[in-house]
Design a protein around this motif. Structure first.
Motif, mmCIF file in Angstrom:
data_model
loop_
_atom_site.group_PDB
_atom_site.id
_atom_site.type_symbol
_atom_site.label_atom_id
_atom_site.label_comp_id
_atom_site.label_asym_id
_atom_site.label_seq_id
_atom_site.Cartn_x
_atom_site.Cartn_y
_atom_site.Cartn_z
ATOM 1 N N ALA A 52 0.630 -1.059 0.167
ATOM 2 C CA ALA A 52 0.067 -0.060 -0.344
ATOM 3 C C ALA A 52 0.431 1.619 0.380
ATOM 4 C CB ALA A 52 -1.012 0.739 1.083
ATOM 5 N N CYS A 53 1.768 1.041 0.832
ATOM 6 C CA CYS A 53 2.542 2.749 0.780
ATOM 7 C C CYS A 53 3.909 2.740 -0.442
ATOM 8 C CB CYS A 53 3.478 2.298 1.880
ATOM 9 S SG CYS A 53 4.987 3.357 2.455
ATOM 10 N N PHE A 54 4.040 1.398 -0.903
ATOM 11 C CA PHE A 54 4.284 1.856 -1.816
ATOM 12 C C PHE A 54 4.042 2.342 -3.734
ATOM 13 C CE2 PHE A 54 7.596 0.740 -5.734
ATOM 14 C CZ PHE A 54 8.830 0.628 -5.007
ATOM 15 N N ASN A 55 2.722 1.562 -3.851
ATOM 16 C CA ASN A 55 1.680 1.722 -4.753
ATOM 17 C C ASN A 55 1.509 3.596 -4.343
ATOM 18 O OD1 ASN A 55 0.103 2.394 -7.001
ATOM 19 N ND2 ASN A 55 -1.013 0.294 -5.652
ATOM 20 N N GLY A 56 0.944 4.049 -3.194
ATOM 21 C CA GLY A 56 1.127 5.759 -3.098
ATOM 22 C C GLY A 56 2.320 5.811 -3.312
ATOM 23 N N ALA A 57 3.674 5.377 -3.154
ATOM 24 C CA ALA A 57 4.813 6.357 -3.017
ATOM 25 C C ALA A 57 4.316 6.281 -5.059
ATOM 26 C CB ALA A 57 5.550 6.083 -2.098
ATOM 27 N N LEU A 58 4.642 5.088 -4.931
ATOM 28 C CA LEU A 58 4.648 5.636 -7.039
ATOM 29 C C LEU A 58 3.405 7.159 -7.448
ATOM 30 C CD1 LEU A 58 6.332 3.732 -9.223
ATOM 31 C CD2 LEU A 58 3.211 2.013 -8.967
ATOM 32 N N SER A 59 3.053 7.043 -6.750
ATOM 33 C CA SER A 59 2.256 8.212 -8.095
ATOM 34 C C SER A 59 2.741 9.330 -8.034
ATOM 35 C CB SER A 59 1.281 8.285 -6.093
ATOM 36 O OG SER A 59 0.472 9.194 -5.760
ATOM 37 N N PHE A 60 3.538 10.263 -7.258
ATOM 38 C CA PHE A 60 4.655 11.023 -7.473
ATOM 39 C C PHE A 60 5.542 10.965 -8.562
ATOM 40 C CE2 PHE A 60 3.623 10.736 -2.171
ATOM 41 C CZ PHE A 60 3.195 11.895 -1.920
ATOM 42 N N PRO A 61 6.355 10.297 -9.023
ATOM 43 C CA PRO A 61 6.575 9.883 -10.560
ATOM 44 C C PRO A 61 5.886 9.875 -10.822
ATOM 45 C CG PRO A 61 7.292 8.387 -9.177
ATOM 46 C CD PRO A 61 6.793 8.741 -8.375
ATOM 47 N N LEU A 62 4.662 8.713 -11.193
ATOM 48 C CA LEU A 62 3.506 9.229 -12.053
ATOM 49 C C LEU A 62 3.090 10.809 -12.589
ATOM 50 C CD1 LEU A 62 2.518 5.624 -11.726
ATOM 51 C CD2 LEU A 62 3.441 6.258 -13.986
ATOM 52 N N GLU A 63 2.343 10.428 -11.259
ATOM 53 C CA GLU A 63 1.946 12.280 -11.912
ATOM 54 C C GLU A 63 2.661 13.084 -11.528
ATOM 55 O OE1 GLU A 63 -0.349 13.813 -7.997
ATOM 56 O OE2 GLU A 63 -1.233 11.420 -7.856
ATOM 57 N N ARG A 64 4.724 13.875 -11.993
ATOM 58 C CA ARG A 64 5.010 14.378 -11.951
ATOM 59 C C ARG A 64 4.516 14.202 -13.493
ATOM 60 N NH1 ARG A 64 10.221 12.236 -10.722
ATOM 61 N NH2 ARG A 64 10.001 11.324 -12.456
ATOM 62 N N ASP A 65 4.972 13.754 -14.226
ATOM 63 C CA ASP A 65 4.953 12.350 -15.728
ATOM 64 C C ASP A 65 3.933 12.653 -16.259
ATOM 65 O OD1 ASP A 65 8.007 12.353 -15.631
ATOM 66 O OD2 ASP A 65 8.250 10.200 -15.742
ATOM 67 N N GLY A 66 3.310 13.115 -15.518
ATOM 68 C CA GLY A 66 1.516 13.029 -16.820
ATOM 69 C C GLY A 66 1.003 11.725 -16.163
ATOM 70 N N LEU A 67 1.186 10.972 -15.483
ATOM 71 C CA LEU A 67 1.040 9.268 -15.765
ATOM 72 C C LEU A 67 -0.238 9.105 -14.657
ATOM 73 C CD1 LEU A 67 4.076 7.826 -17.570
ATOM 74 C CD2 LEU A 67 2.018 8.643 -18.428
ATOM 75 N N GLY A 68 -0.271 10.106 -13.789
ATOM 76 C CA GLY A 68 -0.625 9.744 -12.613
ATOM 77 C C GLY A 68 -2.074 8.810 -12.867
ATOM 78 N N LYS A 69 -2.965 9.239 -13.420
ATOM 79 C CA LYS A 69 -4.076 8.322 -13.722
ATOM 80 C C LYS A 69 -4.137 6.833 -13.355
ATOM 81 C CE LYS A 69 -6.482 12.413 -12.227
ATOM 82 N NZ LYS A 69 -6.873 12.450 -10.979
ATOM 83 N N ARG A 70 -3.545 6.737 -14.325
ATOM 84 C CA ARG A 70 -3.543 5.231 -14.649
ATOM 85 C C ARG A 70 -3.298 3.995 -13.799
ATOM 86 N NH1 ARG A 70 -0.011 4.589 -20.196
ATOM 87 N NH2 ARG A 70 0.016 6.670 -20.980
ATOM 88 N N ASP A 71 -4.756 3.299 -14.191
ATOM 89 C CA ASP A 71 -4.572 1.740 -13.191
ATOM 90 C C ASP A 71 -2.993 1.387 -12.623
ATOM 91 O OD1 ASP A 71 -7.185 2.539 -13.185
ATOM 92 O OD2 ASP A 71 -7.708 1.189 -14.952
ATOM 93 N N ARG A 72 -2.904 1.142 -11.422
ATOM 94 C CA ARG A 72 -1.649 -0.073 -11.133
ATOM 95 C C ARG A 72 -1.919 -0.838 -9.882
ATOM 96 N NH1 ARG A 72 -1.229 5.477 -9.099
ATOM 97 N NH2 ARG A 72 -0.398 5.286 -6.396
ATOM 98 N N SER A 73 -1.341 -1.720 -9.825
ATOM 99 C CA SER A 73 -1.302 -2.606 -8.687
ATOM 100 C C SER A 73 -0.004 -3.107 -8.830
ATOM 101 C CB SER A 73 -2.097 -4.324 -8.975
ATOM 102 O OG SER A 73 -1.094 -4.541 -10.244
ATOM 103 N N LEU A 74 0.291 -3.621 -6.975
ATOM 104 C CA LEU A 74 1.510 -3.985 -6.933
ATOM 105 C C LEU A 74 1.582 -4.755 -5.830
ATOM 106 C CD1 LEU A 74 5.156 -2.184 -6.760
ATOM 107 C CD2 LEU A 74 4.282 -2.619 -4.173
ATOM 108 N N ARG A 75 1.942 -6.118 -6.252
ATOM 109 C CA ARG A 75 2.065 -7.467 -5.439
ATOM 110 C C ARG A 75 3.109 -7.058 -3.898
ATOM 111 N NH1 ARG A 75 1.710 -10.806 -9.315
ATOM 112 N NH2 ARG A 75 3.939 -11.954 -8.649
ATOM 113 N N ALA A 76 2.915 -7.936 -3.075
ATOM 114 C CA ALA A 76 3.967 -8.106 -2.470
ATOM 115 C C ALA A 76 4.244 -9.223 -1.692
ATOM 116 C CB ALA A 76 3.735 -7.332 -1.044
ATOM 117 N N GLU A 77 5.274 -9.779 -2.256
ATOM 118 C CA GLU A 77 5.371 -11.237 -1.795
ATOM 119 C C GLU A 77 6.976 -11.027 -0.478
ATOM 120 O OE1 GLU A 77 6.911 -13.287 -5.117
ATOM 121 O OE2 GLU A 77 4.660 -13.162 -5.902
ATOM 122 N N VAL A 78 6.574 -11.663 1.508
ATOM 123 C CA VAL A 78 7.227 -11.457 1.766
ATOM 124 C C VAL A 78 7.414 -12.420 2.430
ATOM 125 C CG1 VAL A 78 7.469 -10.552 4.166
ATOM 126 C CG2 VAL A 78 6.730 -8.961 2.309
#
Length: 138
Positions: A52-78
């Motif tokens: 959740a945290c990493f996917n949220g932080a991913l929005s910063f560089p995506l928004e900077r580059d005009g890509l913030g509205k794209r669907d995305r998912s992040l799977r974590a395997e611990v």
């Protein structure tokens, strides 16, 4: 000077064979080392938090580059690992697998690598937990 953005408090009783409850009452989970219906484990909870945290932080560089509205998912395997023969040295390994709508695997990896230096969770585990990043087609 940093400004505190949030504070979350969870109380655990019983350790791995116990229960964790947030003081807000929104989180109430039973934990176990074995697989039992209705129970989880600390690694699953960590996977939920870091994804959740990493996917949220991913929005910063995506928004900077005009890509913030794209669907995305992040799977974590611990993974919880222990050194043989007695498992006295326990440690974690994390693999994060990201998908971003409309981006190639190479483009997605570029954003994942950049986000590794933004996300508070990935910064907190740096040097202590092996973190692998991977990308998949959306």
């Amino acid at each position: 000077m940093s400004k505190k953005m949030s504070l979350s408090t969870v109380v655990n009783t019983g350790g791995r064979e116990g229960e964790s409850k947030s003081v807000t009452g929104y989180l109430d989970v039973k934990t176990t080392m074995t697989k039992k219906e209705g129970y989880t484990n600390p690694e699953e909870l960590f996977a939920a938090g870091i994804s959740a945290c990493f996917n949220g932080a991913l929005s910063f560089p995506l928004e900077r580059d005009g890509l913030g509205k794209r669907d995305r998912s992040l799977r974590a395997e611990v993974s919880l690992l222990g050194d043989l023969p007695d498992f006295t040295t326990l440690h974690l390994e994390v693999k994060l697998i990201g998908k971003i709508e409309g981006l190639t695997q190479a483009e997605t990896m570029k954003y994942l690598k950049e986000t590794e230096d933004i996300c508070p969770y990935s910064k907190a585990i740096k040097g202590n937990v092996k973190l692998d990043l991977a990308a998949e087609d959306y």
